[in-house]
Scaffold this motif. Structure first.
Motif, PDB file in Angstrom:
ATOM      1  N   UNK A   7     -23.436 -35.060  27.304  1.00 52.99           N
ATOM      2  CA  UNK A   7     -23.286 -36.002  25.978  1.00 52.99           C
ATOM      3  C   UNK A   7     -24.140 -35.255  24.948  1.00 52.99           C
ATOM      4  N   UNK A  63     -17.264 -45.128  14.730  1.00 52.64           N
ATOM      5  CA  UNK A  63     -16.554 -44.602  13.937  1.00 52.64           C
ATOM      6  C   UNK A  63     -15.634 -43.940  14.664  1.00 52.64           C
ATOM      7  N   UNK A  64     -15.413 -43.900  15.491  1.00 61.81           N
ATOM      8  CA  UNK A  64     -14.315 -43.745  16.740  1.00 61.81           C
ATOM      9  C   UNK A  64     -12.914 -43.904  16.295  1.00 61.81           C
ATOM     10  N   UNK A  88     -16.214 -34.216  33.726  1.00 70.69           N
ATOM     11  CA  UNK A  88     -15.010 -34.831  33.095  1.00 70.69           C
ATOM     12  C   UNK A  88     -15.756 -33.962  31.609  1.00 70.69           C
ATOM     13  N   UNK A  89     -16.544 -34.825  31.079  1.00 67.87           N
ATOM     14  CA  UNK A  89     -16.782 -34.516  29.679  1.00 67.87           C
ATOM     15  C   UNK A  89     -18.216 -33.865  29.594  1.00 67.87           C
ATOM     16  N   UNK A 100      -5.479 -45.070  23.132  1.00 71.19           N
ATOM     17  CA  UNK A 100      -5.664 -44.263  22.898  1.00 71.19           C
ATOM     18  C   UNK A 100      -7.058 -43.446  22.770  1.00 71.19           C
ATOM     19  N   UNK A 101      -7.737 -44.747  22.103  1.00 69.53           N
ATOM     20  CA  UNK A 101      -9.310 -44.170  21.775  1.00 69.53           C
ATOM     21  C   UNK A 101     -10.517 -45.420  22.729  1.00 69.53           C
ATOM     22  N   UNK A 140     -14.373 -46.640  30.669  1.00 72.13           N
ATOM     23  CA  UNK A 140     -14.674 -46.335  30.868  1.00 72.13           C
ATOM     24  C   UNK A 140     -15.930 -46.771  31.421  1.00 72.13           C
ATOM     25  N   UNK A 143     -10.055 -46.590  26.344  1.00 71.48           N
ATOM     26  CA  UNK A 143     -10.183 -45.283  27.882  1.00 71.48           C
ATOM     27  C   UNK A 143     -11.811 -45.422  27.334  1.00 71.48           C
ATOM     28  N   UNK A 144     -12.186 -45.398  26.741  1.00 69.00           N
ATOM     29  CA  UNK A 144     -13.893 -45.174  26.164  1.00 69.00           C
ATOM     30  C   UNK A 144     -14.731 -45.827  26.790  1.00 69.00           C
ATOM     31  N   UNK A 200      -2.114 -48.236  18.705  1.00 72.08           N
ATOM     32  CA  UNK A 200      -2.422 -47.219  18.956  1.00 72.08           C
ATOM     33  C   UNK A 200      -3.661 -46.278  19.089  1.00 72.08           C
ATOM     34  N   UNK A 219     -12.011 -42.923  12.429  1.00 74.19           N
ATOM     35  CA  UNK A 219     -11.512 -41.794  12.710  1.00 74.19           C
ATOM     36  C   UNK A 219     -10.129 -41.719  13.175  1.00 74.19           C
ATOM     37  N   UNK A 220      -9.584 -42.411  13.864  1.00 72.02           N
ATOM     38  CA  UNK A 220      -8.244 -42.909  14.149  1.00 72.02           C
ATOM     39  C   UNK A 220      -7.634 -43.309  13.741  1.00 72.02           C
TER      40      UNK A 220
END
Lengths: 379, 248
Positions: A379, A270-271, A375-376, A288-289, A296, A292-293, A284, A274-275
């Protein structure tokens, strides 16, 4: 209480009951909470009592700290039981760090170490100013500067030093740093390739990954050393250090690719959808989406691979590269330092060296994970 | 079907789509006027979500054509452009988990519209204020309630200044007490004149804002009717059976 109920008085929130404090309560709760736990605690205590005192006696109490030769470390000469022969390490330290690097030129590896500390610190300190510039320095300027400094550049007045003379920690750091710096980006590319929609790219990446994962590193190193020159035209020779360097880097990349792929799979589809719906291009979306996830999620796996890589670099000693372990080996058989405890001291020093770096990496990774989690929020 | 010279916001003719051998969209024809609010309902698996995902180019289709404001949606380039005309809100929010609400909203304006960071942030704050969660801008999606997340997702879509908003069951993943705050946001949006296509089971919402209701079953459009007529005098027996089950 009857079968129906209607609240008439509010129950205000109260503080939780106070925990029983004090060290005695802590010991009871954490070490002796059940029969099994108590037994485990006692066994562990017994083992520690068995191991720690002799270790401390050998490494510290009975250790020989000064001396000019193996004479100082022989029990019959010292007139007492002799533990670790740190005098040996002290005298050989230059050799262990630089190998056969010419004495007059040793400021050059020193400069490389300083640059490495600067760049590494810049990257590892998350709140450092101008981290973009730091990345440019560490991944762009530093490798070139390090190569010029170590290998030499007559144009800059730096005398060439053939890689055959490099040795010790220099080689260990060069091999592991190149492995780390190459394997992460290459591993990411391979992981993306393995998930590609294009069958040719997918097949190529899968084959590459499975080949390198399916072959022992020792074999890779021997192949690089012995067989690679056979395949190349006679007038091309590849540097003896470069061969295992390439082998280690590609080997680590294959492992890294699988670690990163695990992260890519863990990012919900879904990430990306959505992008895409927002009009971002595929590149991109990755940058950007998704990446990074994914990265991590796999920080522990990445650090695990780095630690494995750092220790695996010791295998290059088998194909004749004078890495830290190999110079340690040749130092410890120096007849001038023939003493019963010298080999053990040498290996203890090696263990401390590798442990310090691996433990450091692990702790740093734990810090990063905590920081990312904070940071997040939950969840 | 359309009045005036303006092309309709969405024009779908003869749309067919298969998942493998499963025929999920069968000869779908649908025209949506500008500023029209359309609710699409139907049992699960009827193809509602697939239909609106075809409209914004997230799903490829094998037959028929879709045009947005007169521009046909085929070929890669056009699909990209279509995404920029439509905003999409998902059932599961799909907020970017590693970015703050504000960064969620500014990502596309900065990288797709090439907007400056400050302008993008101002725009994002405008829309976050519009959905009434400006105070959540610096938080991460994980720190928000479901209703706040969905409103953030609506603000994120609005930041790209879409002409058409597509909603894919926007309240289905929410706890009952949070449904209302999201529906309220959507009602506000409808009153601002936005063209909306909304897949939802919220029949109260359909009654309140929809101009027309589309009922789908087994990949086909069974009935399209103005909202009043749809609920008062459903014509097809399958519509009547569906409404009988859902409005009890």
């Amino acid at each position: 209480m009857s079968e129906t109920f209607l609240r008439t008085a509010e129950v205000p929130p109260r503080a939780p009951p106070a925990a029983v404090g004090g060290p005695f309560a802590w010991v009871r709760r954490n070490l002796f909470s059940s029969l099994g736990n108590a037994a485990t605690t006692l066994v562990v205590l017994a083992l520690l009592a068995l191991v720690l005192p002799p270790l401390f006696r050998f490494l510290v109490l009975d250790a020989v700290w000064t001396g000019g030769s193996g004479e100082a470390c022989r029990p019959e000469a010292a007139g007492r039981p002799v533990g670790a022969c740190w005098a040996f390490i002290h005298e050989k330290l230059g050799y262990l760090v630089y190998g056969s690097y010419p004495l007059a030129e040793r400021w050059r590896p020193d400069a490389v170490f300083a640059l490495m500390l600067l760049g590494g610190g810049w990257m590892l300190w998350l709140d450092a100013p101008r981290r973009g510039l730091g990345a440019l320095f560490f991944f762009g300027v530093f490798p070139v500067a390090a190569y010029l400094l170590l290998a030499g550049a007559p144009a800059l007045g730096l005398k060439p030093v053939p890689t055959g003379l490099w040795g010790g920690m220099i080689v260990t750091f060069v091999v592991s740093l190149v492995g780390i710096v190459v394997s992460l980006p290459l591993g990411i590319l391979l992981a993306l390739g393995r998930r590609s929609d294009l069958p040719v790219i997918r097949l190529a990446c899968t084959l590459f990954i499975e080949f390198w994962r399916g072959v022992p590193l020792i074999t890779v190193l021997f192949m690089a050393n012995v067989m690679l020159p056979l395949f190349l035209p006679g007038d091309i020779t590849i540097d003896r250090l470069l061969r295992p360097l390439v082998g280690v880097a590609l080997f680590a990349s294959a492992y890294m690719a699988e670690v990163v792929r695990g992260g890519l799979q863990a990012v919900p589809p879904g990430q990306a959808q959505a992008a895409r719906a927002l009009g971002l291009t595929e590149l991109q979306i990755l940058r950007f989406v998704v990446l990074p996830q994914a990265i991590k999620i796999v920080v522990p796996g990445i650090v695990n691979t780095f630690i494995g890589l750092f220790k695996d670099t010791t295998l290059v000693s088998i194909v004749g590269i004078a890495d830290f372990i190999r110079v340690l080996e040749s130092a410890r058989i120096d007849p001038r330092w023939a003493a019963p405890s010298v080999p053990v001291t040498a290996y203890a020093f090696a263990a401390l060296f590798y442990f310090a770096f691996c433990f450091g990496m692990a702790r740093y990774a734990a810090f990063i994970e905590r920081r990312l989690a904070a940071g997040e929020g939950a969840r | 079907m359309t009045g005036g010279k303006e092309p309709p916001a969405v024009a779908i003719t003869g749309l067919n789509k298969w998942f493998g051998s499963h025929h999920v969209l069968r000869d779908v024809d649908l025209t949506v006027r500008r500023s029209e609010r359309l609710v699409i309902c139907g049992p699960s698996g009827s193809g509602k979500s697939t239909l609106i995902r075809c409209i914004n180019g997230l799903e490829p289709y094998q037959g028929g054509r879709i045009a947005l404001a007169g521009t046909r949606l085929d070929g890669h380039r056009e699909a990209e452009m279509a995404r920029l005309r439509t905003g999409m809100v998902f059932q599961s929010f799909n907020l970017f988990a590693h970015l703050t609400v504000l960064e969620n909203c500014t990502l596309a304006p900065i990288h797709v519209r090439r907007m400056g960071r400050h302008r993008a942030e101002d725009l994002a704050m405008d829309h976050l204020t519009r959905v009434r969660i400006p105070e959540q801008a610096r938080k991460y999606p994980g720190q928000l309630s479901g209703g706040q997340r969905q409103r953030a997702a609506i603000a994120r879509a609005l930041c790209m200044a879409p002409e058409i908003m597509l909603f894919d069951e926007p309240t289905s993943a929410l706890d009952p007490e949070m449904v209302e705050e999201v529906l309220g946001t959507m009602v506000d949006l409808a009153q601002s004149g936005m063209t909306m296509l909304c897949v939802t089971h919220e029949m109260g919402f359909a009654r309140r804002v929809a101009d027309r209701v589309v009922f789908m079953d087994e990949g086909q459009i069974i009935e399209i009717a103005p909202t009043d007529a749809f609920f008062r005098t459903p014509r097809h027996e399958r519509t009547r059976a569906f409404l009988g089950q859902i409005l009890r």
